[in-house]
Design a protein around this motif. Structure first.
Motif, PDB file in Angstrom:
ATOM      1  N   SER A 253       0.917  -1.136   0.105  1.00  0.00           N
ATOM      2  CA  SER A 253       0.024   0.103  -0.085  1.00  0.00           C
ATOM      3  C   SER A 253       0.743   1.396  -0.055  1.00  0.00           C
ATOM      4  O   SER A 253       1.827   1.158   0.617  1.00  0.00           O
ATOM      5  CB  SER A 253      -0.911  -0.055   1.200  1.00  0.00           C
ATOM      6  N   ARG A 254       0.453   2.371  -0.372  1.00  0.00           N
ATOM      7  CA  ARG A 254       1.020   3.460  -0.498  1.00  0.00           C
ATOM      8  C   ARG A 254       0.709   4.338   0.613  1.00  0.00           C
ATOM      9  O   ARG A 254       1.106   5.529   1.083  1.00  0.00           O
ATOM     10  CB  ARG A 254       0.567   4.609  -1.608  1.00  0.00           C
ATOM     11  N   PHE A 255      -0.083   3.663   1.674  1.00  0.00           N
ATOM     12  CA  PHE A 255      -0.394   4.144   3.037  1.00  0.00           C
ATOM     13  C   PHE A 255       0.054   3.509   4.296  1.00  0.00           C
ATOM     14  O   PHE A 255      -0.099   2.293   4.250  1.00  0.00           O
ATOM     15  CB  PHE A 255      -1.870   4.626   3.113  1.00  0.00           C
ATOM     16  N   VAL A 256       0.698   4.266   5.232  1.00  0.00           N
ATOM     17  CA  VAL A 256       1.303   3.418   6.162  1.00  0.00           C
ATOM     18  C   VAL A 256       0.591   3.932   7.516  1.00  0.00           C
ATOM     19  O   VAL A 256       0.752   5.419   7.925  1.00  0.00           O
ATOM     20  CB  VAL A 256       2.926   3.864   6.273  1.00  0.00           C
ATOM     21  N   GLY A 257       0.241   3.081   8.690  1.00  0.00           N
ATOM     22  CA  GLY A 257      -0.348   3.742   9.919  1.00  0.00           C
ATOM     23  C   GLY A 257       0.596   3.586  10.897  1.00  0.00           C
ATOM     24  O   GLY A 257       1.814   2.972  10.637  1.00  0.00           O
ATOM     25  N   MET A 258       0.181   4.212  12.074  1.00  0.00           N
ATOM     26  CA  MET A 258       1.046   4.283  13.247  1.00  0.00           C
ATOM     27  C   MET A 258       0.074   3.630  14.426  1.00  0.00           C
ATOM     28  O   MET A 258      -1.088   4.043  14.697  1.00  0.00           O
ATOM     29  CB  MET A 258       1.507   5.819  13.686  1.00  0.00           C
ATOM     30  N   ARG A 259       0.844   2.706  15.243  1.00  0.00           N
ATOM     31  CA  ARG A 259       0.044   2.060  16.240  1.00  0.00           C
ATOM     32  C   ARG A 259       0.917   2.107  17.337  1.00  0.00           C
ATOM     33  O   ARG A 259       2.101   2.333  17.413  1.00  0.00           O
ATOM     34  CB  ARG A 259      -0.312   0.694  15.782  1.00  0.00           C
ATOM     35  N   ALA A 260       0.296   1.866  18.750  1.00  0.00           N
ATOM     36  CA  ALA A 260       0.804   1.691  19.840  1.00  0.00           C
ATOM     37  C   ALA A 260       0.075   0.690  20.615  1.00  0.00           C
ATOM     38  O   ALA A 260      -0.859   0.378  20.590  1.00  0.00           O
ATOM     39  CB  ALA A 260       0.805   3.121  20.441  1.00  0.00           C
ATOM     40  N   ILE A 261       0.899  -0.005  21.552  1.00  0.00           N
ATOM     41  CA  ILE A 261       0.218  -1.175  22.182  1.00  0.00           C
ATOM     42  C   ILE A 261       1.114  -1.204  23.697  1.00  0.00           C
ATOM     43  O   ILE A 261       2.223  -0.969  23.646  1.00  0.00           O
ATOM     44  CB  ILE A 261       0.339  -2.562  21.555  1.00  0.00           C
ATOM     45  N   ALA A 262       0.474  -1.564  24.748  1.00  0.00           N
ATOM     46  CA  ALA A 262       1.132  -1.627  25.905  1.00  0.00           C
ATOM     47  C   ALA A 262       0.961  -3.176  26.530  1.00  0.00           C
ATOM     48  O   ALA A 262      -0.012  -3.952  26.470  1.00  0.00           O
ATOM     49  CB  ALA A 262       0.367  -0.594  26.868  1.00  0.00           C
ATOM     50  N   SER A 263       1.846  -3.068  27.418  1.00  0.00           N
ATOM     51  CA  SER A 263       1.616  -4.332  28.445  1.00  0.00           C
ATOM     52  C   SER A 263       1.808  -3.715  29.797  1.00  0.00           C
ATOM     53  O   SER A 263       2.709  -2.911  30.168  1.00  0.00           O
ATOM     54  CB  SER A 263       3.053  -5.407  28.415  1.00  0.00           C
ATOM     55  N   THR A 264       1.042  -4.336  30.873  1.00  0.00           N
ATOM     56  CA  THR A 264       0.910  -3.833  32.130  1.00  0.00           C
ATOM     57  C   THR A 264       1.798  -4.815  33.081  1.00  0.00           C
ATOM     58  O   THR A 264       1.417  -4.500  34.425  1.00  0.00           O
ATOM     59  CB  THR A 264      -0.489  -3.425  32.716  1.00  0.00           C
ATOM     60  N   ASN A 265       1.895  -5.858  32.548  1.00  0.00           N
ATOM     61  CA  ASN A 265       2.591  -7.034  33.384  1.00  0.00           C
ATOM     62  C   ASN A 265       4.172  -7.256  32.739  1.00  0.00           C
ATOM     63  O   ASN A 265       4.424  -8.405  32.950  1.00  0.00           O
ATOM     64  CB  ASN A 265       1.725  -8.246  33.266  1.00  0.00           C
ATOM     65  N   GLY A 266       4.876  -6.282  32.739  1.00  0.00           N
ATOM     66  CA  GLY A 266       6.270  -6.556  32.310  1.00  0.00           C
ATOM     67  C   GLY A 266       6.566  -7.249  31.064  1.00  0.00           C
ATOM     68  O   GLY A 266       7.570  -7.734  30.848  1.00  0.00           O
ATOM     69  N   GLY A 267       5.603  -7.023  30.011  1.00  0.00           N
ATOM     70  CA  GLY A 267       5.900  -7.565  28.806  1.00  0.00           C
ATOM     71  C   GLY A 267       5.166  -9.194  28.595  1.00  0.00           C
ATOM     72  O   GLY A 267       5.510  -9.764  27.302  1.00  0.00           O
ATOM     73  N   ARG A 268       4.556  -9.688  29.608  1.00  0.00           N
ATOM     74  CA  ARG A 268       3.996 -11.072  29.297  1.00  0.00           C
ATOM     75  C   ARG A 268       3.028 -11.057  28.327  1.00  0.00           C
ATOM     76  O   ARG A 268       2.755 -12.186  27.827  1.00  0.00           O
ATOM     77  CB  ARG A 268       3.644 -11.517  30.836  1.00  0.00           C
ATOM     78  N   SER A 269       2.235  -9.898  28.547  1.00  0.00           N
ATOM     79  CA  SER A 269       1.130  -9.984  27.354  1.00  0.00           C
ATOM     80  C   SER A 269       0.809  -8.523  26.946  1.00  0.00           C
ATOM     81  O   SER A 269       1.375  -7.556  27.692  1.00  0.00           O
ATOM     82  CB  SER A 269      -0.216 -10.694  27.829  1.00  0.00           C
ATOM     83  N   PHE A 270       0.425  -8.280  25.857  1.00  0.00           N
ATOM     84  CA  PHE A 270      -0.002  -7.026  25.318  1.00  0.00           C
ATOM     85  C   PHE A 270      -1.490  -6.854  24.726  1.00  0.00           C
ATOM     86  O   PHE A 270      -2.063  -7.687  24.464  1.00  0.00           O
ATOM     87  CB  PHE A 270       0.921  -6.537  24.268  1.00  0.00           C
ATOM     88  N   ALA A 271      -2.209  -5.814  25.187  1.00  0.00           N
ATOM     89  CA  ALA A 271      -3.525  -5.461  24.843  1.00  0.00           C
ATOM     90  C   ALA A 271      -3.662  -4.054  24.390  1.00  0.00           C
ATOM     91  O   ALA A 271      -2.831  -3.123  24.910  1.00  0.00           O
ATOM     92  CB  ALA A 271      -4.383  -5.876  25.815  1.00  0.00           C
ATOM     93  N   GLY A 272      -4.876  -3.625  24.095  1.00  0.00           N
ATOM     94  CA  GLY A 272      -5.143  -2.329  24.006  1.00  0.00           C
ATOM     95  C   GLY A 272      -4.403  -1.544  22.620  1.00  0.00           C
ATOM     96  O   GLY A 272      -4.191  -0.250  22.805  1.00  0.00           O
ATOM     97  N   GLU A 273      -4.238  -2.081  21.546  1.00  0.00           N
ATOM     98  CA  GLU A 273      -3.744  -1.373  20.515  1.00  0.00           C
ATOM     99  C   GLU A 273      -4.342  -0.372  20.048  1.00  0.00           C
ATOM    100  O   GLU A 273      -5.666  -0.289  20.101  1.00  0.00           O
ATOM    101  CB  GLU A 273      -3.481  -2.604  19.306  1.00  0.00           C
ATOM    102  N   LEU A 274      -3.846   0.802  19.852  1.00  0.00           N
ATOM    103  CA  LEU A 274      -4.159   2.248  19.259  1.00  0.00           C
ATOM    104  C   LEU A 274      -3.766   2.294  18.093  1.00  0.00           C
ATOM    105  O   LEU A 274      -2.670   2.273  17.943  1.00  0.00           O
ATOM    106  CB  LEU A 274      -3.853   3.212  20.447  1.00  0.00           C
TER     107      LEU A 274
END
Length: 170
Positions: free
Chosen positions: A89-110
């Protein structure tokens, strides 16, 4: 230097399985289908790399130029995305995601800001976005910074990129 906090001493990332390198990567364009994070805690060995993004492997959504910040046991990852269905694609998005447990799992992608239009991005010699982004974290906030290329306000101009930033309260 690696990111550090009270219970996450370093965070390393990889986009293609098997290549763990510090902070910003040159992702393998053969298989940029996911972002993975490995974490080292005090007195422990490195964790196995864990997939950060939720899309299934080989779904033709490329994940590019990740960055990471850690603070107080929380890990924050930012990255670009680009659809590769029917070609890049000619279009590129930007995202962020977080882990609140030291990197064991990630959720809440924005999804952050509008997509970048590569037709108006800086060239080096191809569209280049990678060095123009970063992320920092404090106890209460996360601060991603990235560039967005868009149609120039001056019709005679060929390129146009602006720097964007966000304040995220995880």
């Amino acid at each position: 230097p690696p990111a550090s906090s009270s219970n996450v001493t370093a965070v390393y990332m990889t986009v293609a399985a098997g290549d763990i390198v510090q902070k910003i990567l040159r992702p393998s364009m053969r298989q940029p289908d996911g972002v993975r994070v490995a974490v080292k805690r005090p007195g422990r060995a490195w964790s196995a790399p864990r997939r950060v993004n939720r899309e299934p492997p080989r779904n033709r959504l490329d994940h590019l130029t990740p960055d990471v910040a850690a603070y107080g046991g929380k890990v924050f990852v930012t990255y670009r995305t680009r659809s590769n269905r029917g070609g890049p694609s000619r279009f590129v998005g930007m995202r962020a995601i977080a882990s609140t447990n030291g990197g064991r799992s990630f959720a809440g992608e924005l999804r952050l800001g509008p997509p970048t239009n590569l037709d108006f991005a800086a060239l080096a010699p191809v569209a280049f976005l990678g060095d123009y982004m970063g992320v920092a974290a404090t106890a209460r906030r996360v601060f991603p910074v990235w560039n967005v290329a868009s149609r120039p306000p001056d019709p005679a101009a060929r390129f146009h990129q602006t720097t964007w930033a966000a304040v995220i309260r995880p």
